[in-house]
Design an enzyme around this catalytic site. Sequence first.
Site, mmCIF file in Angstrom:
data_model
loop_
_atom_site.group_PDB
_atom_site.id
_atom_site.type_symbol
_atom_site.label_atom_id
_atom_site.label_comp_id
_atom_site.label_asym_id
_atom_site.label_seq_id
_atom_site.Cartn_x
_atom_site.Cartn_y
_atom_site.Cartn_z
ATOM 1 C CD GLN A 1 3.294 69.702 91.167
ATOM 2 O OE1 GLN A 1 3.091 70.738 90.533
ATOM 3 N NE2 GLN A 1 3.962 69.680 92.294
ATOM 4 C CD GLU B 1 -6.444 73.566 99.839
ATOM 5 O OE1 GLU B 1 -7.623 73.908 99.648
ATOM 6 O OE2 GLU B 1 -6.031 72.421 99.628
ATOM 7 C CB THR C 1 -3.947 70.386 103.297
ATOM 8 O OG1 THR C 1 -2.529 70.383 103.364
ATOM 9 C CG2 THR C 1 -4.414 71.104 102.051
ATOM 10 N N GLY D 1 -11.694 63.056 104.039
ATOM 11 C CA GLY D 1 -10.302 62.640 103.856
ATOM 12 C C GLY D 1 -10.234 61.272 103.194
ATOM 13 C CG ASP D 2 -9.083 60.325 100.034
ATOM 14 O OD1 ASP D 2 -10.187 59.807 99.831
ATOM 15 O OD2 ASP D 2 -8.708 61.391 99.501
ATOM 16 C CG HIS E 1 -15.653 61.847 95.886
ATOM 17 N ND1 HIS E 1 -15.560 60.515 96.206
ATOM 18 C CD2 HIS E 1 -14.611 62.463 96.495
ATOM 19 C CE1 HIS E 1 -14.507 60.340 97.007
ATOM 20 N NE2 HIS E 1 -13.919 61.501 97.193
ATOM 21 C CG HIS F 1 -8.066 71.865 104.824
ATOM 22 N ND1 HIS F 1 -8.050 71.414 103.528
ATOM 23 C CD2 HIS F 1 -8.044 73.217 104.749
ATOM 24 C CE1 HIS F 1 -8.020 72.448 102.701
ATOM 25 N NE2 HIS F 1 -7.999 73.553 103.419
ATOM 26 C CG PHE G 1 -1.488 67.008 92.073
ATOM 27 C CD1 PHE G 1 -0.682 66.104 92.750
ATOM 28 C CD2 PHE G 1 -1.236 68.365 92.246
ATOM 29 C CE1 PHE G 1 0.353 66.538 93.565
ATOM 30 C CE2 PHE G 1 -0.208 68.809 93.061
ATOM 31 C CZ PHE G 1 0.596 67.891 93.713
ATOM 32 C CE1 TYR H 1 -13.851 66.077 95.679
ATOM 33 C CE2 TYR H 1 -15.803 66.224 97.076
ATOM 34 C CZ TYR H 1 -14.438 66.074 96.935
ATOM 35 O OH TYR H 1 -13.653 65.937 98.049
ATOM 36 C CB ALA I 1 -17.471 65.519 104.743
ATOM 37 C CG HIS J 1 -9.982 77.782 97.865
ATOM 38 N ND1 HIS J 1 -9.802 78.238 99.153
ATOM 39 C CD2 HIS J 1 -9.329 76.597 97.800
ATOM 40 C CE1 HIS J 1 -9.067 77.362 99.848
ATOM 41 N NE2 HIS J 1 -8.768 76.352 99.052
ATOM 42 C CB ALA K 1 -6.594 61.202 106.456
ATOM 43 C CB SER L 1 -9.773 81.667 100.168
ATOM 44 O OG SER L 1 -10.547 80.917 99.271
HETATM 45 P P1 FAD Z 1 -17.588 63.182 101.604
HETATM 46 O O1 FAD Z 1 -18.379 64.410 101.389
HETATM 47 O O2 FAD Z 1 -17.835 62.412 102.852
HETATM 48 O O3 FAD Z 1 -17.809 62.255 100.341
HETATM 49 C C1 FAD Z 1 -16.951 61.141 100.072
HETATM 50 C C2 FAD Z 1 -17.674 60.137 99.191
HETATM 51 O O4 FAD Z 1 -18.694 59.499 99.953
HETATM 52 C C3 FAD Z 1 -18.378 60.737 97.986
HETATM 53 O O5 FAD Z 1 -18.280 59.827 96.923
HETATM 54 C C4 FAD Z 1 -19.821 60.892 98.442
HETATM 55 O O6 FAD Z 1 -20.758 60.860 97.384
HETATM 56 C C5 FAD Z 1 -19.966 59.667 99.337
HETATM 57 N N1 FAD Z 1 -20.933 59.868 100.436
HETATM 58 C C6 FAD Z 1 -21.054 60.935 101.241
HETATM 59 N N2 FAD Z 1 -22.039 60.762 102.146
HETATM 60 C C7 FAD Z 1 -22.533 59.534 101.919
HETATM 61 C C8 FAD Z 1 -23.553 58.752 102.520
HETATM 62 N N3 FAD Z 1 -24.257 59.223 103.571
HETATM 63 N N4 FAD Z 1 -23.814 57.511 102.024
HETATM 64 C C9 FAD Z 1 -23.107 57.032 100.957
HETATM 65 N N5 FAD Z 1 -22.122 57.734 100.355
HETATM 66 C C10 FAD Z 1 -21.831 58.955 100.825
HETATM 67 N N6 FAD Z 1 -7.973 65.577 101.811
HETATM 68 C C11 FAD Z 1 -7.161 65.503 102.886
HETATM 69 O O7 FAD Z 1 -6.774 64.395 103.296
HETATM 70 N N7 FAD Z 1 -6.746 66.615 103.556
HETATM 71 C C12 FAD Z 1 -7.143 67.858 103.183
HETATM 72 O O8 FAD Z 1 -6.767 68.847 103.806
HETATM 73 C C13 FAD Z 1 -8.021 67.985 102.055
HETATM 74 N N8 FAD Z 1 -8.496 69.178 101.651
HETATM 75 C C14 FAD Z 1 -9.393 69.258 100.618
HETATM 76 C C15 FAD Z 1 -9.942 70.507 100.275
HETATM 77 C C16 FAD Z 1 -10.865 70.614 99.242
HETATM 78 C C17 FAD Z 1 -11.435 71.966 98.904
HETATM 79 C C18 FAD Z 1 -11.236 69.460 98.497
HETATM 80 C C19 FAD Z 1 -12.194 69.567 97.351
HETATM 81 C C20 FAD Z 1 -10.710 68.216 98.836
HETATM 82 C C21 FAD Z 1 -9.799 68.102 99.901
HETATM 83 N N9 FAD Z 1 -9.274 66.872 100.292
HETATM 84 C C22 FAD Z 1 -8.418 66.787 101.380
HETATM 85 C C23 FAD Z 1 -9.612 65.648 99.566
HETATM 86 C C24 FAD Z 1 -10.824 64.937 100.197
HETATM 87 O O9 FAD Z 1 -10.521 64.555 101.513
HETATM 88 C C25 FAD Z 1 -11.147 63.717 99.337
HETATM 89 O O10 FAD Z 1 -11.666 64.139 98.103
HETATM 90 C C26 FAD Z 1 -12.037 62.677 99.985
HETATM 91 O O11 FAD Z 1 -12.023 61.519 99.150
HETATM 92 C C27 FAD Z 1 -13.499 63.076 100.151
HETATM 93 O O12 FAD Z 1 -13.672 63.989 101.136
HETATM 94 P P2 FAD Z 1 -15.110 64.738 101.279
HETATM 95 O O13 FAD Z 1 -15.021 65.578 102.486
HETATM 96 O O14 FAD Z 1 -15.494 65.364 100.017
HETATM 97 O O15 FAD Z 1 -16.032 63.447 101.559
#
Ligand code: FAD
Length: 279
Positions: A203, A9, A40, A99-100, A140, A68, A207, A136, A114, A257, A43, A7
């Site tokens: 770069q 991205e 992607t 997201g961030d 993370h 995404h 990143f 991760y 998420a 991917h 946010a 896949s």
């Molecule tokens: P989560 O899974 O929610 O985790 C985030 C943090 O919260 C982690 O530290 C986790 O341990 C903690 N956490 C989770 N659940 C809980 C809970 N219940 N209680 C306490 N802590 C908790 N970003 C974008 O903005 N746009 C994109 O399109 C994008 N695509 C991506 C694609 C991939 C394959 C990857 C790996 C990352 C991508 N990102 C993208 C980056 C991602 O949004 C960031 O890494 C973001 O900081 C975390 O997203 P997540 O979905 O992993 O979060």
Amino acid sequence: MKPIELSFEFFPPKTQEGIEKLRATGAQLKALNPKFVSVTFGAGGSTQQGTLDTVLEMMKQGLEAAPHLSCIGSSKDSLRGILGAYREHGIRHIVALRGDLPSGMGEVGELRYASELVSFIRAEHGDWFNIEVAAYPEYHPQARTPKSDLENFVRKVQAGANSAITQYFYNGDAYFRFVDEARKLGVDVPIVPGIMPITNFSQLMRFSEMCGAEVPKWIARRLESFGDDKEAIRAFGLDVVTGLCERLVREGAPGLHFYTLNGAAASKTICERLGLPTA
Ligand code: FAD
């Protein structure tokens, strides 16, 4: 060798030139028979229409395309609207993320993680969407502990994710250990390694600093030593990343991917060098 699922991205291009470049990239990568491509999502609204437009463009090219979707800073209503639009366009595959928050945007929104977004998608749309989540292998950057991060990953899968894509890494051991630990906790969905080809030293370092991925010292020092010699960086990057992919595939990764940054050349060369039959 068993077939492997590929896949790719992309990010939504912002200019007409970028749109045309991505169209050409899509056409070149289609020849590798990918399972899907993903696009992607920014946010806070910066690229949301661009995500849908790019997905529709890829679908027009005959590719399965997964937008995404991130939940941070969003209300349930706005997420409901986006999901409804995806469904209306016949989109059935999605990458669900937290997201961030862009700096300066204060509101967290109604879904904090998420895992909550995955539950929301399942509650609103049942099995309509095939859901990918992020994983991760080097943990993370905001995780309190590796253990809690792994548990949070398990939570996303239990909420209904069909498979996972990892953050990129250059240390295969981190990936295999992560997969082993997740399996011990009952995760049985595919965990597909995310691959970042190396084409540009500054770069890559930027990143990696942002997303918490480690660039091993021996790689960083070699890249730095090439200075502006783009050809040397390209050749070394291809060797390193092809070697990593070879090991991943040999030792059982279910797919690869590629983070393409909208260019086809590096991902395509790596896949060709691997000589993989694709699924
Ligand atoms: P989560 O899974 O929610 O985790 C985030 C943090 O919260 C982690 O530290 C986790 O341990 C903690 N956490 C989770 N659940 C809980 C809970 N219940 N209680 C306490 N802590 C908790 N970003 C974008 O903005 N746009 C994109 O399109 C994008 N695509 C991506 C694609 C991939 C394959 C990857 C790996 C990352 C991508 N990102 C993208 C980056 C991602 O949004 C960031 O890494 C973001 O900081 C975390 O997203 P997540 O979905 O992993 O979060």
